[in-house]
Design a protein around this motif. Structure first.
Motif, short mmCIF file in Angstrom:
data_model
loop_
_atom_site.label_atom_id
_atom_site.label_comp_id
_atom_site.label_asym_id
_atom_site.label_seq_id
_atom_site.Cartn_x
_atom_site.Cartn_y
_atom_site.Cartn_z
N GLY A 45 -33.26 -77.60 22.35
CA GLY A 45 -32.90 -76.95 21.34
C GLY A 45 -33.94 -76.19 20.57
O GLY A 45 -34.28 -76.23 19.42
N GLY A 46 -34.77 -75.38 21.39
CA GLY A 46 -35.70 -74.57 20.98
C GLY A 46 -37.21 -75.28 20.80
O GLY A 46 -38.42 -74.58 20.25
N ILE A 59 -43.79 -79.24 19.86
CA ILE A 59 -43.86 -78.20 18.89
C ILE A 59 -42.82 -76.97 18.93
O ILE A 59 -42.07 -77.12 20.19
N GLY A 60 -42.53 -76.26 18.22
CA GLY A 60 -41.57 -75.30 18.24
C GLY A 60 -41.75 -74.03 18.98
O GLY A 60 -42.94 -73.96 19.60
N LYS A 61 -40.80 -73.27 19.27
CA LYS A 61 -40.87 -72.30 20.36
C LYS A 61 -41.80 -71.02 19.64
O LYS A 61 -42.53 -70.79 20.38
#
Length: 69
Positions: A45-46, A59-61
């Protein structure tokens, strides 16, 4: 290449950290330092789950794109 393009399960060496000063400092506090090893565990989910310095970090994309391996 950015961390988002790294192969899952294969250790990669961090070449450099991009972004603003506070972003770099935040990532360094999590263990993302140039010369260190990072392994992508999974991507959902990213968000990217990685192993860095014997701990798992999500961590986020957008953050992962700032980490060059």
């Amino acid at each position: 290449m950015p961390l988002t393009m790294a192969e899952e399960g294969a250790p990669s060496v961090i070449k450099k950290i991009g972004g603003r000063e506070e972003t770099r400092r935040f990532l360094e506090n999590l263990g993302f330092v140039p010369g260190g090893t990072v392994t992508v565990i999974s991507e959902m989910g990213g968000n990217i789950i990685v192993n860095v310095k014997d701990s798992r970090v999500a961590i986020g994309k957008d953050m992962a794109n700032k980490i060059m391996v």
